[in-house]
Design a protein around this motif. Structure first.
Motif, mmCIF file in Angstrom:
data_model
loop_
_atom_site.group_PDB
_atom_site.id
_atom_site.type_symbol
_atom_site.label_atom_id
_atom_site.label_comp_id
_atom_site.label_asym_id
_atom_site.label_seq_id
_atom_site.Cartn_x
_atom_site.Cartn_y
_atom_site.Cartn_z
ATOM 1 N N GLN A 264 27.635 27.094 -8.823
ATOM 2 C CA GLN A 264 26.615 28.301 -9.123
ATOM 3 C C GLN A 264 26.003 28.377 -7.692
ATOM 4 O OE1 GLN A 264 24.179 27.509 -12.494
ATOM 5 N NE2 GLN A 264 23.149 29.386 -11.907
ATOM 6 N N ILE A 265 25.905 27.336 -7.028
ATOM 7 C CA ILE A 265 25.044 27.480 -5.659
ATOM 8 C C ILE A 265 26.034 27.168 -4.701
ATOM 9 C CG2 ILE A 265 23.024 26.671 -4.175
ATOM 10 C CD1 ILE A 265 22.149 27.832 -6.756
ATOM 11 N N ALA A 266 26.013 28.081 -3.564
ATOM 12 C CA ALA A 266 26.929 27.867 -2.431
ATOM 13 C C ALA A 266 26.232 26.863 -1.345
ATOM 14 C CB ALA A 266 27.022 29.307 -1.679
ATOM 15 N N GLY B 117 22.910 27.632 0.183
ATOM 16 C CA GLY B 117 21.688 27.681 -0.681
ATOM 17 C C GLY B 117 21.826 29.027 -1.546
ATOM 18 N N THR B 118 22.694 30.042 -1.335
ATOM 19 C CA THR B 118 22.503 31.316 -2.157
ATOM 20 C C THR B 118 23.349 31.197 -3.550
ATOM 21 O OG1 THR B 118 24.504 32.012 -1.331
ATOM 22 C CG2 THR B 118 22.561 32.769 0.019
ATOM 23 N N ASP B 119 22.639 31.691 -4.228
ATOM 24 C CA ASP B 119 23.366 31.853 -5.638
ATOM 25 C C ASP B 119 24.401 32.746 -5.852
ATOM 26 O OD1 ASP B 119 23.390 31.396 -8.577
ATOM 27 O OD2 ASP B 119 21.716 32.575 -8.931
ATOM 28 N N ARG B 120 25.575 32.300 -6.365
ATOM 29 C CA ARG B 120 26.763 32.902 -6.530
ATOM 30 C C ARG B 120 27.029 33.531 -7.867
ATOM 31 N NH1 ARG B 120 31.454 29.406 -3.662
ATOM 32 N NH2 ARG B 120 30.672 29.349 -1.616
ATOM 33 N N LEU B 121 26.167 33.047 -8.842
ATOM 34 C CA LEU B 121 26.352 33.734 -10.215
ATOM 35 C C LEU B 121 25.677 35.296 -10.611
ATOM 36 C CD1 LEU B 121 27.759 32.587 -12.621
ATOM 37 C CD2 LEU B 121 25.850 31.539 -13.545
ATOM 38 N N ILE B 122 24.565 35.326 -10.003
ATOM 39 C CA ILE B 122 23.852 36.552 -10.204
ATOM 40 C C ILE B 122 24.720 37.627 -9.738
ATOM 41 C CG2 ILE B 122 21.712 37.731 -9.638
ATOM 42 C CD1 ILE B 122 21.298 35.612 -11.312
#
Length: 78
Positions: A27-29, A32-37
């Motif tokens: 879910q978190i790259a 630190g960016t969110d990949r699920l949203i």
């Protein structure tokens, strides 16, 4: 009408296959960016496009049938 449902069904199956293949593993790259949203937003946008496409195809089909009926009746269609 049957062709419209088959076409939309095939596009929906294509969407499902691509969303399963493209589902983010974590879910978190690492940065630190969110990949699920973004994944969910793209899926929602795709479903909206499919529903709009189905609506437009049905509207076009009804308009075509209406014009075909008016031409056979001999009435003028503007």
């Amino acid at each position: 009408m049957k062709r419209i449902n088959i076409t939309i069904g095939l596009l929906f199956i294509y969407f499902l296959v691509l969303s399963i293949i493209g589902f983010p593993k974590e879910q978190i790259a690492p940065d630190g960016t969110d990949r699920l949203i973004p994944f969910i937003l793209v899926c929602v946008l795709e479903l909206i496009v499919l529903f709009l496409l189905r609506w437009a195809l049905i509207k076009r089909h009804k308009f075509r049938e209406h014009r075909r009926g008016c031409i056979y009746d001999g009435s003028v269609v503007l």
